[in-house]
Enzyme design. Structure first.
Site, PDB file in Angstrom:
ATOM      1  N   ASP A 126       0.865  -1.218   0.136  1.00  0.00           N
ATOM      2  CA  ASP A 126       0.165   0.059   0.003  1.00  0.00           C
ATOM      3  C   ASP A 126       0.939   1.161   0.006  1.00  0.00           C
ATOM      4  O   ASP A 126       0.773   2.132   0.880  1.00  0.00           O
ATOM      5  CB  ASP A 126      -0.721   0.050   1.085  1.00  0.00           C
ATOM      6  CG  ASP A 126      -1.799  -1.200   1.400  1.00  0.00           C
ATOM      7  OD1 ASP A 126      -2.018  -1.892   0.121  1.00  0.00           O
ATOM      8  OD2 ASP A 126      -2.101  -1.686   2.690  1.00  0.00           O
TER       9      ASP A 126
ATOM     10  N   HIS B 275       0.307  -3.621  13.511  1.00  0.00           N
ATOM     11  CA  HIS B 275       0.550  -3.684  12.159  1.00  0.00           C
ATOM     12  C   HIS B 275      -0.510  -2.488  11.542  1.00  0.00           C
ATOM     13  O   HIS B 275      -1.889  -2.676  11.478  1.00  0.00           O
ATOM     14  CB  HIS B 275       0.097  -5.135  11.771  1.00  0.00           C
ATOM     15  CG  HIS B 275       0.406  -5.380  10.191  1.00  0.00           C
ATOM     16  ND1 HIS B 275      -0.494  -5.708   9.275  1.00  0.00           N
ATOM     17  CD2 HIS B 275       1.563  -5.387   9.604  1.00  0.00           C
ATOM     18  CE1 HIS B 275       0.007  -5.856   8.161  1.00  0.00           C
ATOM     19  NE2 HIS B 275       1.260  -5.480   8.349  1.00  0.00           N
TER      20      HIS B 275
ATOM     21  N   ASN C 167     -16.428   1.643   5.933  1.00  0.00           N
ATOM     22  CA  ASN C 167     -15.136   1.361   6.800  1.00  0.00           C
ATOM     23  C   ASN C 167     -14.272   2.279   6.852  1.00  0.00           C
ATOM     24  O   ASN C 167     -13.649   2.565   5.799  1.00  0.00           O
ATOM     25  CB  ASN C 167     -14.704  -0.020   5.986  1.00  0.00           C
ATOM     26  CG  ASN C 167     -13.586  -0.551   6.919  1.00  0.00           C
ATOM     27  OD1 ASN C 167     -13.647  -0.370   8.128  1.00  0.00           O
ATOM     28  ND2 ASN C 167     -13.023  -1.615   6.216  1.00  0.00           N
TER      29      ASN C 167
ATOM     30  N   GLU D 144     -12.406  -0.355  -2.989  1.00  0.00           N
ATOM     31  CA  GLU D 144     -11.648   0.474  -1.719  1.00  0.00           C
ATOM     32  C   GLU D 144     -10.544   1.437  -2.152  1.00  0.00           C
ATOM     33  O   GLU D 144     -10.436   1.775  -3.571  1.00  0.00           O
ATOM     34  CB  GLU D 144     -10.844  -0.628  -0.881  1.00  0.00           C
ATOM     35  CG  GLU D 144      -9.993  -1.411  -1.522  1.00  0.00           C
ATOM     36  CD  GLU D 144      -9.612  -2.769  -0.788  1.00  0.00           C
ATOM     37  OE1 GLU D 144     -10.118  -2.757   0.522  1.00  0.00           O
ATOM     38  OE2 GLU D 144      -8.635  -3.601  -0.903  1.00  0.00           O
TER      39      GLU D 144
ATOM     40  N   HIS E 251      -4.386  -0.817  -5.256  1.00  0.00           N
ATOM     41  CA  HIS E 251      -3.928   0.151  -4.293  1.00  0.00           C
ATOM     42  C   HIS E 251      -3.114   1.333  -4.936  1.00  0.00           C
ATOM     43  O   HIS E 251      -1.883   1.176  -4.245  1.00  0.00           O
ATOM     44  CB  HIS E 251      -3.556  -0.525  -3.188  1.00  0.00           C
ATOM     45  CG  HIS E 251      -3.462   0.361  -1.877  1.00  0.00           C
ATOM     46  ND1 HIS E 251      -4.817   0.078  -1.047  1.00  0.00           N
ATOM     47  CD2 HIS E 251      -3.108   1.420  -1.513  1.00  0.00           C
ATOM     48  CE1 HIS E 251      -4.684   1.039  -0.066  1.00  0.00           C
ATOM     49  NE2 HIS E 251      -3.661   1.912  -0.227  1.00  0.00           N
TER      50      HIS E 251
END
Length: 330
Positions: free
Chosen positions: A31, A85, A148, A214, A284
């Site tokens: 990411d 994490h 989320n 996402e 991502h």
């Protein structure tokens, strides 16, 4: 998919692909986001305490200290027994300060929070180097929120008003207006859904669902706000279907439309990056302008290396209609 990616081992080789050159580096990232301070590039990514690296040339990367040697003190109140994490950071420079948003979450739940840390320098050798944690900016709670609070991205509109885009699965990607200090939600609250896909109605609210999207990233250029986001599933080896799609809008809050004029709130999205015979699970992304050139940064899985994930950095070009173009994966 981030809900599954975070528990996978991170054996990531970084491959930086510029206009006509490529370099492989044995550093572990996931990411990725990047920023440049003076003559040095800094890369931050998912990892223990948020992993960090630096480079002078985008070829040779040096490990830097993690942002958090110990997990933030407030985290266990949100995610019990959190292992430090930390997911999907986002880094920006504003008013002589570096702002780093980050995510904490329970696996496969929207028991999540986005928080903020700041610093006046990114150079760990600078005597002024010190990350200051400001705690939660946004929090999502199961059975209360159908979104989320992970994958943050800070963007400013044409009036220099700050907005935070974020989200993963559930009922789509969100955007909320922030206060000028960038530490809290502006009042009265202003929320927008900027992208969503069809979700099976019968699913429990606590279920991530099958609306697989996402990692929003908003990039302002050409008189438009371009919304990059990831569709489908990451980190499942040869079954990874992750890909990057895009839409654009004249307004930061949308509606974002794809090339065919379909709203991203109605499942629209123009494909920009996907796997092929050599790669899978490409997604991502983050997007930047460095020294007059535009780049897209993302990770992908290389089939010939037994699906080992790599970081890709590619130059963005623009077609006659001002849509971004990325060269094929290889």
């Amino acid at each position: 998919m981030k809900l599954h990616r975070k528990i996978q081992p991170l054996f990531l080789i970084i491959l930086l692909v510029m206009t006509n050159s490529s370099w492989a580096q044995d550093i572990t990232v996931h990411d990725p986001v990047m920023i440049k301070q003076n003559d040095t590039y800094y890369l931050y990514c998912t990892g223990q305490g948020i992993s960090a690296f630096s480079s002078k040339d985008l070829k040779n990367w040096n490990p830097e200290p993690a942002i958090f040697k110990e997990k933030p003190t407030w985290v266990d109140s949100i995610v019990p027994d959190f292992k430090n994490h930390i997911w999907a950071p986002d880094v920006s420079f504003h008013n002589n300060t570096y702002y780093l948003y980050y995510s904490v979450s329970a696996f496969a739940k929207n028991t999540s929070a986005i928080a903020l840390a700041t610093n006046t320098t990114l150079n760990p050798k600078d005597p002024a180097y010190k990350w200051v944690d400001h705690g939660i900016v946004i929090q999502s709670i199961p059975n209360r929120d159908m979104w989320n609070a992970i994958d943050p991205n800070l963007t400013f509109d044409e009036n220099n008003v700050p907005w935070l885009a974020f989200g993963s699965f559930w009922n789509g990607l969100k955007m909320v207006k922030l206060n000028p200090d960038l530490k809290s939600i502006a009042q009265p609250e202003e929320w927008h859904t900027i992208a969503k896909r069809k979700r099976t109605f019968e699913l429990q609210d606590t279920d991530p669902g099958d609306a697989e999207l996402e990692a929003p990233f908003v990039f302002r250029k050409n008189g438009y706000y371009y919304l990059f986001l990831s569709w489908d599933l990451c980190c499942r080896g040869e079954n990874s279907t992750y890909k990057v799609v895009i839409g654009r809008s004249k307004n930061i809050t949308g509606p974002y439309l794809d090339k065919d004029g379909k709203s991203l709130n109605e499942g629209g999205g123009t494909l920009l990056i996907q796997g092929d015979k050599n790669w899978y699970g490409a997604g991502h992304n983050s997007t930047y302008t460095f020294d007059g050139k535009d780049y897209i940064v993302f990770h992908a899985y290389e089939i010939k290396n037994n699906g080992r994930p790599k970081l890709e950095i590619k130059e963005l070009q623009w077609d006659a209609d001002l849509w971004p173009i990325v060269k094929p994966m290889n």
